[in-house]
Design a protein around this motif. Sequence first.
Motif, PDB file in Angstrom:
ATOM      1  N   LYS A   1      10.150  -0.102  -8.671  1.00 30.42           N
ATOM      2  CA  LYS A   1      10.576  -0.983  -7.613  1.00 30.42           C
ATOM      3  C   LYS A   1       9.308  -0.948  -6.502  1.00 30.42           C
ATOM      4  O   LYS A   1       9.159  -1.743  -6.007  1.00 30.42           O
ATOM      5  N   ARG A   2       9.298   0.384  -6.235  1.00 32.82           N
ATOM      6  CA  ARG A   2       8.370   0.689  -4.997  1.00 32.82           C
ATOM      7  C   ARG A   2       7.149   0.704  -5.193  1.00 32.82           C
ATOM      8  O   ARG A   2       6.194   1.212  -4.190  1.00 32.82           O
ATOM      9  N   VAL A   3       6.336   0.684  -6.437  1.00 34.58           N
ATOM     10  CA  VAL A   3       5.088   0.902  -6.680  1.00 34.58           C
ATOM     11  C   VAL A   3       4.156  -0.762  -6.214  1.00 34.58           C
ATOM     12  O   VAL A   3       4.820  -1.782  -6.636  1.00 34.58           O
ATOM     13  N   GLU A   4       3.474  -0.658  -5.409  1.00 35.68           N
ATOM     14  CA  GLU A   4       2.750  -1.857  -5.086  1.00 35.68           C
ATOM     15  C   GLU A   4       1.993  -2.411  -6.255  1.00 35.68           C
ATOM     16  O   GLU A   4       1.513  -2.055  -6.947  1.00 35.68           O
ATOM     17  N   LYS A   5       2.373  -3.870  -6.429  1.00 35.96           N
ATOM     18  CA  LYS A   5       1.656  -4.684  -7.539  1.00 35.96           C
ATOM     19  C   LYS A   5       0.091  -4.618  -7.506  1.00 35.96           C
ATOM     20  O   LYS A   5      -0.466  -4.450  -8.384  1.00 35.96           O
ATOM     21  N   SER A   6      -0.480  -4.477  -6.391  1.00 31.92           N
ATOM     22  CA  SER A   6      -1.920  -4.081  -6.165  1.00 31.92           C
ATOM     23  C   SER A   6      -2.370  -2.955  -6.746  1.00 31.92           C
ATOM     24  O   SER A   6      -3.591  -2.703  -7.163  1.00 31.92           O
ATOM     25  N   TYR A   7      -1.587  -1.796  -6.788  1.00 30.59           N
ATOM     26  CA  TYR A   7      -2.377  -0.683  -7.408  1.00 30.59           C
ATOM     27  C   TYR A   7      -2.516  -0.830  -8.657  1.00 30.59           C
ATOM     28  O   TYR A   7      -3.438  -0.135  -9.351  1.00 30.59           O
ATOM     29  N   TRP A   8      -1.932  -1.716  -9.637  1.00 26.88           N
ATOM     30  CA  TRP A   8      -2.215  -1.898 -11.046  1.00 26.88           C
ATOM     31  C   TRP A   8      -3.924  -2.690 -11.175  1.00 26.88           C
ATOM     32  O   TRP A   8      -4.521  -2.647 -12.181  1.00 26.88           O
ATOM     33  N   GLN A   9      -4.496  -3.023  -9.828  1.00 26.36           N
ATOM     34  CA  GLN A   9      -5.782  -3.621 -10.079  1.00 26.36           C
ATOM     35  C   GLN A   9      -6.675  -2.816  -9.824  1.00 26.36           C
ATOM     36  O   GLN A   9      -7.995  -2.928  -9.635  1.00 26.36           O
TER      37      GLN A   9
END
Length: 165
Positions: A112-120
């Motif tokens: 939940k707290r992981v920014e979605k942008s980190y996956w890019q």
Amino acid sequence: MNLILLNPNDLTDDGHVCITDPRRLTHLRDVHRSSPGDLLTVGVQGGNMGKALLKELTTERAYFQVESLNEPPPPPLPVHLVLALPRPRMLARTLEHVTALGVKEITLLHTKRVEKSYWQSPELRPDKIHQHLVLGLEQARDTQLPSVILSKGFRPFCNSNYLLC
């Protein structure tokens, strides 16, 4: 570098090693302060470890004569690290340190707290992950790469073979 990690492609048919990677050459010169005639600890990625005699060191290549490759790598730790995907800058350091500690299974999760942008992040490219794992292996004096699993969902991870939630 406590271990000069050799790619299987570095080995020649006659039992010699030729390294042309600029990072490893700089490390041999500047950190190890190696010179021809030095006996150094080497290991083949995915294989055994041993000793090699440095025959030549230039700005373009390092040439070794393998003395022995008969030491097995250290046994893997019975640990599977499950980690929420950290910030990209921390990911690099985390992979290096965890690999140096001997962890052979790493799962990075989206929580939940992981920014979605980190996956890019470019840090998640397979070549970048491999680069960080290699740096950790060199420090650990190990040759066995850990497996890194990227799981973008906690529920799919729980339903996998690794864990029954």
